[in-house]
Structures are given as structure tokens and as C-alpha cells.
Design a protein around this motif. Structure first.
Motif, PDB file in Angstrom:
ATOM      1  N   ALA A 140       0.829  -1.202   0.000  1.00 14.93           N
ATOM      2  CA  ALA A 140       0.000   0.000   0.000  1.00 14.93           C
ATOM      3  C   ALA A 140       0.865   1.254   0.000  1.00 14.93           C
ATOM      4  O   ALA A 140       1.875   1.329   0.734  1.00 14.93           O
ATOM      5  N   ASN A 141       0.504   2.208  -0.813  1.00 13.84           N
ATOM      6  CA  ASN A 141       1.179   3.504  -0.892  1.00 13.84           C
ATOM      7  C   ASN A 141       2.629   3.408  -1.366  1.00 13.84           C
ATOM      8  O   ASN A 141       3.440   4.293  -1.085  1.00 13.84           O
ATOM      9  N   GLY A 146       9.262   2.714  -5.728  1.00 12.36           N
ATOM     10  CA  GLY A 146       9.469   2.294  -4.347  1.00 12.36           C
ATOM     11  C   GLY A 146       9.683   0.799  -4.233  1.00 12.36           C
ATOM     12  O   GLY A 146      10.505   0.329  -3.428  1.00 12.36           O
ATOM     13  N   VAL A 147       8.943   0.045  -5.047  1.00  9.34           N
ATOM     14  CA  VAL A 147       9.132  -1.412  -5.063  1.00  9.34           C
ATOM     15  C   VAL A 147      10.542  -1.748  -5.542  1.00  9.34           C
ATOM     16  O   VAL A 147      11.234  -2.587  -4.946  1.00  9.34           O
ATOM     17  N   LYS A 148      10.963  -1.109  -6.611  1.00  7.13           N
ATOM     18  CA  LYS A 148      12.296  -1.375  -7.149  1.00  7.13           C
ATOM     19  C   LYS A 148      13.375  -1.070  -6.122  1.00  7.13           C
ATOM     20  O   LYS A 148      14.320  -1.846  -5.953  1.00  7.13           O
ATOM     21  N   HIS A 183       6.685  -6.078   4.705  1.00  6.18           N
ATOM     22  CA  HIS A 183       5.226  -6.032   4.529  1.00  6.18           C
ATOM     23  C   HIS A 183       4.797  -5.843   3.079  1.00  6.18           C
ATOM     24  O   HIS A 183       3.726  -5.283   2.810  1.00  6.18           O
ATOM     25  N   PHE A 184       5.615  -6.346   2.157  1.00  6.47           N
ATOM     26  CA  PHE A 184       5.195  -6.414   0.763  1.00  6.47           C
ATOM     27  C   PHE A 184       4.389  -7.694   0.564  1.00  6.47           C
ATOM     28  O   PHE A 184       4.611  -8.703   1.240  1.00  6.47           O
ATOM     29  N   THR A 185       3.476  -7.648  -0.364  1.00  5.71           N
ATOM     30  CA  THR A 185       2.687  -8.820  -0.744  1.00  5.71           C
ATOM     31  C   THR A 185       3.213  -9.350  -2.059  1.00  5.71           C
ATOM     32  O   THR A 185       3.479  -8.588  -2.997  1.00  5.71           O
ATOM     33  N   TYR A 186       3.356 -10.652  -2.117  1.00  7.22           N
ATOM     34  CA  TYR A 186       3.827 -11.323  -3.329  1.00  7.22           C
ATOM     35  C   TYR A 186       2.626 -11.599  -4.217  1.00  7.22           C
ATOM     36  O   TYR A 186       1.629 -12.169  -3.764  1.00  7.22           O
ATOM     37  N   THR A 187       2.691 -11.204  -5.480  1.00  7.90           N
ATOM     38  CA  THR A 187       1.518 -11.312  -6.360  1.00  7.90           C
ATOM     39  C   THR A 187       1.386 -12.675  -7.021  1.00  7.90           C
ATOM     40  O   THR A 187       0.489 -12.882  -7.839  1.00  7.90           O
TER      41      THR A 187
END
Length: 224
Positions: A140-141, A146-148, A183-187
């Protein structure tokens, strides 16, 4: 030779072993031959083959393991063997089907360097393209940049190329766990995580993964 996109990520370790050591034998459930038996050069003994493989970067001439070598490492070592005059007795080298690997940048497309005949790469498509790995994570947000950055901070060698292409299996596992800890979610479904497919890796020992919340739901058989 490659499975559907939905299965690729869960079987990368097996693909590495198949391509690097066994050349994808056509008989199912057969143990792969020792890696050194797939290389020959006139006048060179088995011991000479083994020594050449070690010199070219194979840690173990008998067995190629994703725990010790990334896919790119295997490709580079194979090319080294070819450059010093060895012939590959498997069907084709890794660069034939994975030309996007950094080690394969200067390898002529369509050359197998093995027992399979060369082919026209414009006619034959051998690998379905996967989306870039940074799309496998969300929070989220957090935007794509930011992911990279989080992936780089967690140790991923690339945000655009699959981890096992450039990293050892345990390093991929550690990087994935780092993303989950942030707290990242794996897709993708949880069974695509390295610690689910290879739980004996050092980074995975003693780690419990909340499979209900970490990842996408399991996919039905045949679903992409």
C-alpha cells in the motif's frame, strides 16, 4: 521445453538442473547423468574434463546445483568450456533458450552447441516472456519506483530479470523473505516463493511464512 508462465517461477530450480546438468533428458523420472559426462574433447581424460570444469567455474563437476550457481553462472561456465575446445553432449546450452542472460549477450542466436540442430531464431520462439520481477511485489502507498528500491535494498541483483538468473537460490530466498518482512505482498501464489519450493535452504530454516496473507491465492490447475 519451458512450462506455462504460471508454472515457470515455481520450477526455476528444476529447470536450472535440467538445462545445466541433464540437458532435459526425454525419459521422465530418470536421474540426470553426471555433469562431466556431458563434455568431451579428443584426447582429454575424465580427470581432464573435471579439471576444466572447475577452471571454468563449476564448483562440482558431477552435479550442478542452483544452491551454488545462478542460471547466468551456469551459462557462463558452459561458454567457457566451449571456448577452450570442449563439445557439449547435451541437447543445447542454456544460451540457446535464455539469450537474455548477460553471459549470452554475444552468443549467436539459434546456435545450440549441442546435439540439437541449429535453428532460425526468427521462426522458433522457445520461451514465453515473463513480466519483470518488480511487478511481483506490491505494498500500500508504494509505487513502482518504491518497489524497485526495496528490492535493491533487500539484495535482488536485478528488478527486471528473475532472481535465479543472476543469484544463487539461497540469496533469492533471503531477498524474498526481506520483502515479506517489509510487509510487501507477493503477487504470485506462496508456492512460488523459494522457501516453499526449497525449504532446506539455509535462509529458510526456522522461518514461517504466513501463506494466507503473504501472497496471491493458489491457482487452479491449468490456470495462468
Amino acid at each position: 521445453m519451458f512450462p506455462t508462465v504460471s508454472l515457470v517461477r515455481t520450477t526455476l530450480s528444476a529447470v536450472l538442473l535440467c538445462l545445466g546438468a541433464a540437458a532435459c533428458t526425454t525419459r521422465p523420472f530418470q536421474p540426470p547423468p553426471a555433469a562431466y559426462t556431458l563434455w568431451t574433447q579428443p584426447g582429454v581424460s575424465e580427470l581432464g574434463v573435471r579439471r576444466a570444469m572447475v577452471d571454468c567455474g563449476f564448483p562440482d563437476p558431477a552435479n550442478i546445483s542452483p544452491r551454488e550457481m545462478s542460471t547466468n553462472d551456469v551459462a557462463q561456465a558452459q561458454l567457457c568450456m566451449i571456448e577452450i575446445g570442449f563439445r557439449y553432449q547435451g541437447r543445447r546450452i542454456l544460451c540457446t533458450d535464455s539469450p537474455e542472460l548477460p553471459a549470452c549477450a554475444n552468443v549467436p542466436r539459434g546456435r545450440t552447441f549441442g546435439t540439437d540442430p541449429d535453428f532460425d531464431p526468427a521462426v522458433h520462439s522457445t520461451r514465453a516472456a515473463l513480466p519483470p520481477p518488480y511487478t511481483f511485489w506490491k505494498r500500500a502507498n508504494t509505487d513502482a519506483d518504491g518497489v524497485k528500491q526495496a528490492m535493491r535494498d533487500c539484495g535482488f541483483a536485478s528488478v527486471t530479470q528473475p532472481g535465479v538468473d543472476l543469484m544463487k537460490a539461497d540469496d533469492v530466498a533471503a531477498a524474498e523473505l526481506c520483502m515479506l518482512d517489509r510487509h510487501f505482498t507477493y503477487t504470485w501464489p506462496a508456492n512460488a516463493l523459494m522457501c516453499k519450493s526449497s525449504p532446506a535452504l539455509p535462509s529458510c530454516r526456522g522461518r514461517k511464512i504466513d501463506t494466507q496473507n503473504c501472497c496471491a491465492p493458489p491457482r487452479a490447475a491449468g490456470q495462468r
